[in-house]
Design a protein around this motif. Structure first.
Motif, short mmCIF file in Angstrom:
data_model
loop_
_atom_site.label_atom_id
_atom_site.label_comp_id
_atom_site.label_asym_id
_atom_site.label_seq_id
_atom_site.Cartn_x
_atom_site.Cartn_y
_atom_site.Cartn_z
N LEU A 124 42.91 37.65 59.51
CA LEU A 124 43.11 37.82 58.43
C LEU A 124 43.97 38.44 57.55
O LEU A 124 44.31 38.65 56.26
CB LEU A 124 41.50 38.42 58.14
N TRP A 125 44.70 38.83 58.02
CA TRP A 125 45.91 39.92 56.97
C TRP A 125 47.13 38.99 56.50
O TRP A 125 47.36 39.42 56.27
CB TRP A 125 46.57 41.23 58.42
N ASP A 126 47.20 38.26 56.91
CA ASP A 126 48.13 36.63 56.28
C ASP A 126 47.58 36.42 55.50
O ASP A 126 48.41 35.33 55.29
CB ASP A 126 48.96 36.47 57.57
N ARG A 127 46.29 36.90 55.15
CA ARG A 127 45.76 35.50 53.84
C ARG A 127 46.06 36.15 53.06
O ARG A 127 46.09 37.68 52.39
CB ARG A 127 43.60 35.21 54.28
N TRP A 128 45.80 35.24 51.76
CA TRP A 128 46.10 34.99 50.32
C TRP A 128 45.14 36.60 49.54
O TRP A 128 45.19 37.84 48.82
CB TRP A 128 45.54 34.28 49.38
N PRO A 129 43.77 36.92 50.21
CA PRO A 129 43.29 38.12 49.94
C PRO A 129 43.05 39.37 49.63
O PRO A 129 43.37 40.41 49.67
CB PRO A 129 41.87 37.54 49.98
N ILE A 130 43.59 38.97 50.97
CA ILE A 130 44.23 40.82 51.63
C ILE A 130 45.57 41.44 50.85
O ILE A 130 45.50 42.85 50.37
CB ILE A 130 44.35 40.65 53.16
N LEU A 131 46.48 40.43 50.39
CA LEU A 131 47.93 40.36 49.77
C LEU A 131 47.24 41.01 48.62
O LEU A 131 47.34 41.86 46.91
CB LEU A 131 48.63 39.62 49.36
N ALA A 132 46.32 39.63 47.57
CA ALA A 132 45.70 40.45 46.47
C ALA A 132 44.80 41.68 45.81
O ALA A 132 45.04 42.26 45.18
CB ALA A 132 44.85 39.67 46.34
N ILE A 133 44.30 42.65 47.18
CA ILE A 133 43.77 43.95 47.05
C ILE A 133 44.80 44.74 47.23
O ILE A 133 44.89 45.06 45.87
CB ILE A 133 42.81 43.53 48.07
N ILE A 134 44.95 43.98 47.92
CA ILE A 134 46.79 45.67 48.05
C ILE A 134 47.48 45.42 46.12
O ILE A 134 47.83 46.86 45.69
CB ILE A 134 48.04 44.50 48.64
N LEU A 135 48.08 43.95 46.18
CA LEU A 135 48.33 44.22 44.56
C LEU A 135 47.12 44.43 43.52
O LEU A 135 47.86 45.11 42.80
CB LEU A 135 49.22 42.38 44.31
N VAL A 136 46.07 44.35 43.65
CA VAL A 136 45.56 44.57 42.65
C VAL A 136 45.06 45.93 42.77
O VAL A 136 45.45 46.68 42.04
CB VAL A 136 43.97 44.17 42.94
N PHE A 137 45.42 47.31 44.06
CA PHE A 137 45.29 48.79 44.08
C PHE A 137 46.34 49.50 43.23
O PHE A 137 46.91 49.88 42.77
CB PHE A 137 45.47 48.97 45.31
N LEU A 138 48.03 48.46 43.50
CA LEU A 138 48.94 48.66 42.87
C LEU A 138 49.37 48.37 41.80
O LEU A 138 49.59 49.63 40.43
CB LEU A 138 50.31 47.97 43.95
N THR A 139 49.00 47.72 41.15
CA THR A 139 48.69 47.68 39.86
C THR A 139 48.23 48.23 38.83
O THR A 139 47.88 48.21 37.84
CB THR A 139 48.00 45.52 39.44
N LEU A 140 46.76 48.81 39.26
CA LEU A 140 45.55 49.46 39.11
C LEU A 140 46.62 51.29 38.76
O LEU A 140 46.54 51.84 37.65
CB LEU A 140 44.73 49.53 39.63
N GLU A 141 47.09 51.43 39.97
CA GLU A 141 47.71 52.42 39.70
C GLU A 141 48.96 52.50 38.85
O GLU A 141 48.67 53.48 37.88
CB GLU A 141 48.00 53.49 41.52
N TRP A 142 49.64 51.35 38.87
CA TRP A 142 50.78 51.78 38.11
C TRP A 142 49.98 51.63 36.39
O TRP A 142 50.47 52.23 35.15
CB TRP A 142 51.68 50.13 37.96
N VAL A 143 48.69 50.53 36.03
CA VAL A 143 48.73 51.14 34.72
C VAL A 143 48.17 52.43 34.70
O VAL A 143 48.44 53.39 33.49
CB VAL A 143 46.95 50.00 34.71
N GLY A 144 47.56 52.72 35.19
CA GLY A 144 46.85 54.60 35.00
C GLY A 144 47.96 55.11 35.06
O GLY A 144 48.62 56.25 34.23
N ARG A 145 49.58 55.60 35.97
CA ARG A 145 50.31 56.14 35.68
C ARG A 145 51.25 55.50 34.15
O ARG A 145 51.66 56.12 32.87
CB ARG A 145 51.57 55.92 36.35
N ARG A 146 51.04 54.76 33.35
CA ARG A 146 51.62 54.06 32.28
C ARG A 146 50.31 54.82 31.46
O ARG A 146 51.54 55.32 29.80
CB ARG A 146 51.23 52.51 31.68
#
Length: 778
Positions: free
Chosen positions: A751-773
């Motif tokens: 499951l780790w190489d499926r796109w939903p896992i990457l999407a979850i990580i990207l969502v967390f990174l995006t939310l943190e980036w927005v918060g930092r802005r």
């Protein structure tokens, strides 16, 4: 929900899926829950420190720390390798092995109703048919393996549309249950075995090996036995062999020796008495019969038959049991005999007119089936003669001795004969089957013959100088021995051996030393004084016989049998002498008027037992230039021929040859009926054959009785049971369940190489980036 996850991650059959109830979530690098707690706590603490000095509201710092913690936890989860797993298992069914006896003993009809018995094989087939549902039930849960066995075990063909195997007719000539069990366990190898089922009559020539029994015990494998045949061993009497002379004179009393094999338990065998009959196959006429009791079963019987026709005759011996006999097919034996219609020719030579000579030469003269010449040979080499045929002189050359079937030598000195004369007589006995009878006397026989050419014919070793045997100091009686009955001689009334009869006491009987008898000598009668007879003591040999070459010799250690005439007239005297003379003549008759003779000795053998093949040339035309070897052909039961070269015996002799002998040993390898035929070109056109019957000591039909006790021991030792036909339905419950469930390598879907896992990580990174802005850090 699971359907959504399958669609989200792009999962489909046959790979593990969220909707598959056998699939479970797992990690490629699994960690314990407390480790996850510590990892999450450490990641949370690290994320909190990174935002602890941020000049922003506390809720903002906390939100950013949580987002960073989630991102780090997601990365650790990816590193741990989330996946779906589905266990792969296989079920190995346990084996139920069935061994069915297919040996020849299964053809014996002793099963079922004793009034109308059926064969053991019929009983087996009926039992299997009646229990077909049982075997179907066993086959649904276990692997059912069908094996037949006799000398070893082998696969039985099972049709696709049924649970029962196809059984060929039983034909194995021996049963080895131990070997069959070894083979069955070898085939099972390391597989789980629920149990062994054995259908058998219990008869086996071996027992299970210790290794097999140890394996059965260590693996807790029980043997269930189904006995076939009669539960109580039924006795059986079989004709083992029939011994008869190959040729005899017309109107001669021919002895037929019948020996038996008795099978069955000790209680049943003695009851198997009956009647044995000798029947002429040409007209089914009964020629002789005898009642067979328990003693005769053990020792055999001798039938005495007289045929009034000449030529080749085919007879059969039939045993008719009084009670139930297990096998009928072994109660008959055939024999062939050549009957010759010509007088028996005898030459009687004695030294003086003693009483024995007077009565014996009169008996030979009176007997119509005998032509005799009787001579009294005086010390001056003159002789007086009586008899049917007068002769001008004693025979000298080998051809002249051939005119006589039997030569009787009384109390006459050996030096009254020429050495060449005696050597010719010795050749007559050895090569053409002539017979010699010695009648002892106080003057010359056997003492003077010790160092003569005929010393080889004497039954005792007299040593250098030839000491005369001692005689009984008291009047003695003659007691026939078992060998006499076998050869059909000395069939005398019991009163002859009873010293109380008076007239049966003989005043001159030599005491032959049993320790001085030559090898191969048979004792036909012993002698004893009245005291020894009353005490039951063994006597000393008084009438003995032996073979010499092709002929036979008889030595009578008394010249007092003329006293038997005082008992019942001529009858006992005739019954004493005539069968002895005819026994000697039959040996010669078997060779007379035949160009060559082929024999196999013994004609009843076992595998690997040497059989001597001997071919004797008798025709003068064949003896003109006898070859160094001759070839015979041995045809085996399957028809394949084997050539055997017979080598010449003896050395060249001066003068014309009476016979030439060729011999060689042949070793049969397997049981069956073998035909030996002369195939040498020298013997073209001469039909010379001999038969050899080879039987195995382990032959099924030699011991046909059942042995249920052996089956019971096998079942008891292994923890099994003895099952009758009506209890076979219990077998599925008696067989334990020993199937194996084997776990294989699980199937996985990462499951780790499926796109939903990457999407979850990207969502967390995006939310943190927005918060930092929002807090002006980015």
């Amino acid at each position: 929900m699971n359907e959504f996850l399958d669609a989200l991650f792009g999962l489909s059959a046959p790979e593990p899926r969220f909707t598959d109830p056998e699939s479970v979530f797992a990690w490629a690098e699994p960690m314990s829950a407390w480790i996850w707690v510590m990892v999450i706590a450490a990641l949370g603490a690290a994320a909190g420190l990174t935002y602890s000095r941020l000049k922003a509201p506390a809720f903002a710092r906390a939100a950013l720390a949580v987002l960073r913690t989630l991102t780090l936890v997601a990365l650790v989860a990816v590193i741990a390798g989330p996946r779906l797993e589905r266990e792969r298992t296989s079920v190995e069914r346990d084996w139920a092995i069935v061994l069915a006896d297919r040996s020849a003993s299964m053809t014996i009809p002793d099963a079922g109703n004793p009034a109308v018995p059926v064969s053991r094989d019929t009983d087996l087939r009926a039992t299997l048919d009646a229990s077909q549902d049982t075997w179907t039930a066993i086959g649904e849960s276990k692997r059912l393996v069908w094996l037949g066995f006799d000398a070893t075990a082998y696969d039985l063909e099972v049709p696709d549309d049924g649970a029962l195997p196809e059984l060929a007719p039983p034909a194995g000539r021996r049963t080895r249950l131990g070997v069959a069990l070894d083979e069955a366990m070898r085939r099972a190898a390391a597989r789980p075995v629920a149990g062994l089922v054995v259908f058998s009559d219990g008869r086996s020539t071996d027992e299970p090996t210790r290794a097999t029994m140890r394996r059965l015990a260590s693996e807790n494998i029980a043997v269930f036995v189904v006995p076939l045949g009669s539960p109580v061993p039924i006795g059986d009497v079989a004709i083992r062999d029939v011994q008869a002379p190959p040729a005899a004179f017309k109107d001669d009393v021919v002895p037929i020796r019948v020996r038996f094999d008795a099978a069955g338990d000790a209680e049943a065998t003695p009851r198997l008495t009956g009647t044995v009959r000798l029947i002429d196959n040409a007209n089914d006429e009964e020629l002789a019969s005898a009642v067979v009791g328990a003693d005769q079963i053990e020792q055999g019987v001798t039938l005495e038959a007289t045929a009034d026709a000449d030529g080749p005759r085919s007879w059969r011996v039939v045993f008719e049991p009084d009670g139930r006999d297990l096998l009928d097919q072994n109660n008959t034996a055939d024999l062939r005999i050549q009957l010759v219609d010509r007088p028996l020719r005898v030459l009687y030579i004695d030294g003086y007119p003693r009483w024995e000579h007077r009565y014996l030469k009169t008996l030979l003269l009176r007997e119509t089936s005998i032509e005799s010449s009787s001579l009294l040979l005086a010390p001056d080499r003159r002789y007086q003669q009586e008899g049917d045929i007068e002769i001008e002189r004693l025979p000298r050359a080998p051809e002249e001795w051939r005119d006589y079937d039997v030569v009787i030598i009384g109390d006459v000195r050996a030096d009254l004969f020429g050495r060449e004369q005696l050597e010719a007589l010795l050749r007559h006995v050895a090569e053409t089957g002539g017979g010699v009878m010695w009648i002892a006397g106080p003057n010359a026989t056997p003492r003077s013959w010790a160092e003569s050419p005929l010393d080889a014919l004497l039954p005792v070793n007299l040593g250098s100088g030839g000491a005369q045997p001692e005689t009984w100091t008291e009047a003695a009686t003659i007691i026939p021995a078992p060998a006499a009955e076998r050869l059909g001689v000395l069939a005398l009334p019991p009163s002859v051996s009873d010293p109380d009869s008076g007239w049966s006491r003989l005043r001159y009987v030599q005491r032959l030393d049993a320790n001085q008898l030559k090898p191969g000598v048979e004792v036909l009668a012993t002698s004893n004084d009245p005291a020894g007879f009353d005490a039951g003591l063994a006597g000393t040999p008084s009438i003995v016989t032996s073979r010499y070459g092709a002929g036979r010799v008889i030595y009578v250690a008394t010249d007092e049998t003329w006293r038997y005439r005082f008992g019942t007239g001529e009858a006992i005297f005739e019954r004493f002498w005539l069968p002895l003379v005819r026994l000697l003549a039959r040996e010669r008759l078997a060779l007379a008027d035949r160009p060559a003779v082929l024999t196999a000795t013994p004609d009843r053998a076992v595998p690997q037992q040497p059989v001597v093949l001997e071919l004797t040339l008798l025709d003068p035309a064949l003896l003109q230039a006898p070859p160094a070897s001759l070839v015979v052909e041995v045809r085996s039961p399957d028809g394949s021929p084997t050539e055997i070269t017979l080598s010449a015996e003896g050395t060249e002799q001066d003068g014309p040859r009476l016979a030439a002998r060729y011999a060689s040993a042949w070793v049969p390898s397997a049981p069956g009926e073998y035909l030996v035929r002369a195939s040498d070109p020298l013997l073209a056109g001469i039909d010379l054959t001999a038969e050899v019957r080879v039987t195995s000591p382990e032959d099924e039909l030699r011991t046909p009785a059942t042995d249920f006790a052996a089956l019971e021991r096998l079942a008891e030792t292994t923890g099994g049971e003895v099952l009758t036909a009506d209890r076979l339905s219990e077998l599925p419950d008696l067989l334990p369940n020993r199937r194996l469930i084997l776990a294989g390598t699980p199937e996985t879907t990462t499951l780790w190489d499926r796109w939903p896992i990457l999407a979850i990580i990207l969502v967390f990174l995006t939310l943190e980036w927005v918060g930092r802005r929002l807090v002006r850090l980015a």
